[in-house]
Structures are given as C-alpha cells and as structure tokens.
Design a protein around this motif. Sequence first.
Motif, PDB file in Angstrom:
ATOM      1  N   ASN A 135       6.333  15.541  22.704  1.00 54.37           N
ATOM      2  CA  ASN A 135       7.055  14.528  21.940  1.00 54.37           C
ATOM      3  C   ASN A 135       6.264  14.116  20.705  1.00 54.37           C
ATOM      4  OD1 ASN A 135       9.137  14.537  23.809  1.00 54.37           O
ATOM      5  ND2 ASN A 135       8.367  12.770  24.933  1.00 54.37           N
ATOM      6  N   TYR A 136       4.967  13.904  20.890  1.00 53.35           N
ATOM      7  CA  TYR A 136       4.103  13.519  19.773  1.00 53.35           C
ATOM      8  C   TYR A 136       4.058  14.624  18.722  1.00 53.35           C
ATOM      9  CZ  TYR A 136       0.038  11.215  17.613  1.00 53.35           C
ATOM     10  OH  TYR A 136      -0.805  10.569  16.751  1.00 53.35           O
ATOM     11  N   PHE A 137       3.888  15.850  19.191  1.00 48.87           N
ATOM     12  CA  PHE A 137       3.803  17.016  18.307  1.00 48.87           C
ATOM     13  C   PHE A 137       5.119  17.201  17.538  1.00 48.87           C
ATOM     14  CE2 PHE A 137       3.757  21.723  17.661  1.00 48.87           C
ATOM     15  CZ  PHE A 137       2.588  21.802  16.926  1.00 48.87           C
ATOM     16  N   GLU A 138       6.244  17.086  18.248  1.00 46.37           N
ATOM     17  CA  GLU A 138       7.545  17.249  17.605  1.00 46.37           C
ATOM     18  C   GLU A 138       7.804  16.143  16.587  1.00 46.37           C
ATOM     19  OE1 GLU A 138      12.264  17.760  18.857  1.00 46.37           O
ATOM     20  OE2 GLU A 138      10.738  17.434  20.386  1.00 46.37           O
ATOM     21  N   ASN A 139       7.411  14.908  16.929  1.00 45.56           N
ATOM     22  CA  ASN A 139       7.620  13.798  16.003  1.00 45.56           C
ATOM     23  C   ASN A 139       6.824  13.985  14.707  1.00 45.56           C
ATOM     24  OD1 ASN A 139       9.392  12.486  17.690  1.00 45.56           O
ATOM     25  ND2 ASN A 139       7.810  11.231  18.654  1.00 45.56           N
ATOM     26  N   LEU A 140       5.611  14.491  14.827  1.00 47.22           N
ATOM     27  CA  LEU A 140       4.806  14.753  13.642  1.00 47.22           C
ATOM     28  C   LEU A 140       5.457  15.804  12.750  1.00 47.22           C
ATOM     29  CD1 LEU A 140       1.142  14.765  15.033  1.00 47.22           C
ATOM     30  CD2 LEU A 140       2.106  13.166  13.382  1.00 47.22           C
ATOM     31  N   LEU A 141       5.930  16.886  13.370  1.00 44.83           N
ATOM     32  CA  LEU A 141       6.573  17.946  12.592  1.00 44.83           C
ATOM     33  C   LEU A 141       7.860  17.447  11.935  1.00 44.83           C
ATOM     34  CD1 LEU A 141       6.146  21.074  14.910  1.00 44.83           C
ATOM     35  CD2 LEU A 141       4.906  20.558  12.815  1.00 44.83           C
ATOM     36  N   GLU A 142       8.630  16.672  12.675  1.00 43.51           N
ATOM     37  CA  GLU A 142       9.872  16.161  12.100  1.00 43.51           C
ATOM     38  C   GLU A 142       9.594  15.179  10.970  1.00 43.51           C
ATOM     39  OE1 GLU A 142      12.210  14.568  15.243  1.00 43.51           O
ATOM     40  OE2 GLU A 142      12.942  16.534  15.904  1.00 43.51           O
ATOM     41  N   LEU A 143       8.519  14.407  11.113  1.00 40.13           N
ATOM     42  CA  LEU A 143       8.142  13.487  10.051  1.00 40.13           C
ATOM     43  C   LEU A 143       7.792  14.247   8.776  1.00 40.13           C
ATOM     44  CD1 LEU A 143       7.432  10.562   9.165  1.00 40.13           C
ATOM     45  CD2 LEU A 143       5.108  11.054   9.897  1.00 40.13           C
ATOM     46  N   ILE A 144       7.035  15.332   8.927  1.00 42.73           N
ATOM     47  CA  ILE A 144       6.660  16.144   7.768  1.00 42.73           C
ATOM     48  C   ILE A 144       7.881  16.843   7.191  1.00 42.73           C
ATOM     49  CG2 ILE A 144       5.269  18.089   6.998  1.00 42.73           C
ATOM     50  CD1 ILE A 144       3.319  17.421   9.283  1.00 42.73           C
ATOM     51  N   THR A 192       0.844  -1.201   0.000  1.00 42.53           N
ATOM     52  CA  THR A 192       0.000   0.000   0.000  1.00 42.53           C
ATOM     53  C   THR A 192       0.874   1.243   0.000  1.00 42.53           C
ATOM     54  OG1 THR A 192      -1.668  -1.165   1.266  1.00 42.53           O
ATOM     55  CG2 THR A 192      -1.845   1.228   1.199  1.00 42.53           C
ATOM     56  N   PRO A 193       0.640   2.183  -0.879  1.00 40.82           N
ATOM     57  CA  PRO A 193       1.452   3.413  -0.890  1.00 40.82           C
ATOM     58  C   PRO A 193       1.171   4.268   0.337  1.00 40.82           C
ATOM     59  CG  PRO A 193      -0.393   3.624  -2.403  1.00 40.82           C
ATOM     60  CD  PRO A 193      -0.393   2.190  -1.933  1.00 40.82           C
ATOM     61  N   TRP A 194       2.149   5.091   0.688  1.00 37.46           N
ATOM     62  CA  TRP A 194       1.964   6.049   1.784  1.00 37.46           C
ATOM     63  C   TRP A 194       0.847   7.005   1.384  1.00 37.46           C
ATOM     64  CZ3 TRP A 194       4.892   5.485   6.109  1.00 37.46           C
ATOM     65  CH2 TRP A 194       6.002   4.650   5.999  1.00 37.46           C
ATOM     66  N   GLN A 195      -0.069   7.251   2.316  1.00 42.43           N
ATOM     67  CA  GLN A 195      -1.193   8.096   1.979  1.00 42.43           C
ATOM     68  C   GLN A 195      -1.418   9.152   3.055  1.00 42.43           C
ATOM     69  OE1 GLN A 195      -4.674   5.927   0.961  1.00 42.43           O
ATOM     70  NE2 GLN A 195      -3.659   4.693  -0.617  1.00 42.43           N
ATOM     71  N   MET A 196      -2.012  10.267   2.636  1.00 38.00           N
ATOM     72  CA  MET A 196      -2.230  11.389   3.542  1.00 38.00           C
ATOM     73  C   MET A 196      -3.153  11.050   4.693  1.00 38.00           C
ATOM     74  SD  MET A 196      -0.615  14.183   3.114  1.00 38.00           S
ATOM     75  CE  MET A 196      -1.731  15.247   4.009  1.00 38.00           C
ATOM     76  N   GLN A 197      -4.108  10.121   4.493  1.00 36.05           N
ATOM     77  CA  GLN A 197      -5.049   9.837   5.568  1.00 36.05           C
ATOM     78  C   GLN A 197      -4.356   9.226   6.785  1.00 36.05           C
ATOM     79  OE1 GLN A 197      -5.458   8.776   2.416  1.00 36.05           O
ATOM     80  NE2 GLN A 197      -6.083   6.613   2.291  1.00 36.05           N
ATOM     81  N   ASN A 198      -3.196   8.569   6.593  1.00 32.03           N
ATOM     82  CA  ASN A 198      -2.454   8.042   7.723  1.00 32.03           C
ATOM     83  C   ASN A 198      -1.960   9.174   8.624  1.00 32.03           C
ATOM     84  OD1 ASN A 198      -1.622   5.970   5.263  1.00 32.03           O
ATOM     85  ND2 ASN A 198      -2.185   4.968   7.159  1.00 32.03           N
ATOM     86  N   LEU A 199      -1.440  10.205   7.986  1.00 29.09           N
ATOM     87  CA  LEU A 199      -0.976  11.363   8.742  1.00 29.09           C
ATOM     88  C   LEU A 199      -2.140  12.088   9.401  1.00 29.09           C
ATOM     89  CD1 LEU A 199       1.258  13.266   9.604  1.00 29.09           C
ATOM     90  CD2 LEU A 199       1.002  14.480   7.456  1.00 29.09           C
ATOM     91  N   ARG A 200      -3.219  12.259   8.678  1.00 33.15           N
ATOM     92  CA  ARG A 200      -4.392  12.943   9.240  1.00 33.15           C
ATOM     93  C   ARG A 200      -4.958  12.149  10.425  1.00 33.15           C
ATOM     94  NH1 ARG A 200      -6.073  17.177   6.316  1.00 33.15           N
ATOM     95  NH2 ARG A 200      -5.257  17.393   4.195  1.00 33.15           N
ATOM     96  N   GLN A 201      -4.917  10.833  10.334  1.00 38.71           N
ATOM     97  CA  GLN A 201      -5.393  10.014  11.438  1.00 38.71           C
ATOM     98  C   GLN A 201      -4.518  10.206  12.675  1.00 38.71           C
ATOM     99  OE1 GLN A 201      -5.271   5.819  10.703  1.00 38.71           O
ATOM    100  NE2 GLN A 201      -6.291   5.274  12.617  1.00 38.71           N
ATOM    101  N   ALA A 202      -3.219  10.275  12.455  1.00 42.86           N
ATOM    102  CA  ALA A 202      -2.309  10.500  13.571  1.00 42.86           C
ATOM    103  C   ALA A 202      -2.543  11.855  14.219  1.00 42.86           C
ATOM    104  CB  ALA A 202      -0.862  10.395  13.079  1.00 42.86           C
ATOM    105  N   VAL A 203      -2.850  12.859  13.394  1.00 42.89           N
ATOM    106  CA  VAL A 203      -3.096  14.205  13.928  1.00 42.89           C
ATOM    107  C   VAL A 203      -4.422  14.263  14.668  1.00 42.89           C
ATOM    108  CG1 VAL A 203      -3.466  16.621  13.314  1.00 42.89           C
ATOM    109  CG2 VAL A 203      -1.686  15.309  12.157  1.00 42.89           C
ATOM    110  N   GLU A 204      -5.470  13.725  14.068  1.00 43.14           N
ATOM    111  CA  GLU A 204      -6.806  13.840  14.636  1.00 43.14           C
ATOM    112  C   GLU A 204      -6.979  13.003  15.903  1.00 43.14           C
ATOM    113  OE1 GLU A 204      -9.160  15.870  13.877  1.00 43.14           O
ATOM    114  OE2 GLU A 204      -8.008  16.744  12.226  1.00 43.14           O
TER     115      GLU A 204
END
Length: 229
Positions: free
Chosen positions: A198-207, A68-80
Amino acid sequence: MNIPGSEYLTIILHALAQTMLIPVLVGLLAMAIFIFIEFGSLMGEKQARSSKKDMKLIKTLYDVDKSTPWQMQNLRQAVENGFLKKSQKDTIYEFLAKKSSGYNTKVLMKDILDQEEYNYLKILNRTDLVCKLGPVLGLMGTLIPLGPGLAALGQGDIKGLSEAVIIAFDTTVLGVAVGAVGLMISKVRRGWYQKDMNYFENLLELIEGSEWVAGEDQEKKNLYGSTRK
C-alpha cells in the motif's frame, strides 16, 4: 468372499504404502528445519522493522507549512524512512527519473506493482505450502505405520504395536506443529507485506499523478506544476 487376484492387489498397495513412510519422515524433518529457519528470518525481519518509525505517508508529504513550496526532500524522506527494501527505493527513484524525463509511466507503474506483488507472493507461498503439507504428511505418517502395528497386535507382538504407535504420534505432532508455525509466519508477513505494498503503491501513484521532477534546480516546483518565487 475373495475375488481372484485381489490378494496381489492388496500386497502391491501395502508395499507402496510402506515404501512411502521413509519419504514422509524425511519430508517432515526437512519442513521442520525449514520452518525453524523461516521463524528465525521472521524474528530478524521484525527486529529490522521495529528499528524504524511507523511512517505516515500523508503526514510526511503534507505536514508542511502552507507557505512552504512542495520540495523533493519530502518525497525522499517518505521513501527513505518507509518500510521499503533497497530495491524498492531504487525503483522509486528510477520511476521518478523516468517521470521527470517525460516518459508515459502508467504502464510502467502497473508492471512495477505486479512484479512487487509477485515477489511478495513467492515469499508467502513457501510458508503457505508448508502449513498445508505439514498436517498432510503428519496424517500420512500416522496411518502408514498403523497397518503393520495392527498386524503385529494380531500376532501378539505388543512391542511392534507400541513402536508403530510411537511413530504415528510423533509424526502427527510434528506435522501439526510445522503447519501451525507456518500459518503464523504467513499471517504475520501477509500483514506486513500488505502494508508495504500500500505504501509503495501510494508513492508511485503520487509521483504518477503529480509533477515531481528530479534535480535540485527544480525543487520548488509544486504538485500542480507551478513555481513560487
């Protein structure tokens, strides 16, 4: 041996010390009310957090089928679904949009993290201050009335001494109680906020370190910038 003029200094010191009793009592009562409100806020925050699942960022973003390709909904799910405030979620999406538009987001990411850390520190500093000032005011409320109480004892006024001792004990108990509850609130929140940061920083670093792009037409673009047909 009495030093000339020392009696005037003693009178001034005594007057200053006694005038501080009312502000100390008012301060203790104000802090007791404040810490009661903060405790209620802590319980509300705990209830809100318990209603959400403990999101594991790595599992949310990477627990996908290899085909499965990387998809935006995975990131949105992590954020929401993470323990993030609405303002933080909006910041993530704005950061994502800037990244997609070609902005150099390294400095922006540092500024965002510094601002979030400052916001959390402002919240923690309130109860940190109370847990330090509470026992101090309690000690002042203990010592200030003991002077007149001992003077009353020297004159045989037992009632005056008992009233002074009651005030001293009450202020001590209230000051220690306020400090203890404030310390507990700060301890619990510090753990929550550290996890959130930590969660917030990890998301930003991932992006920042990836090639995520906003827009439904480019959802198939993976972490390394390649696309799959």
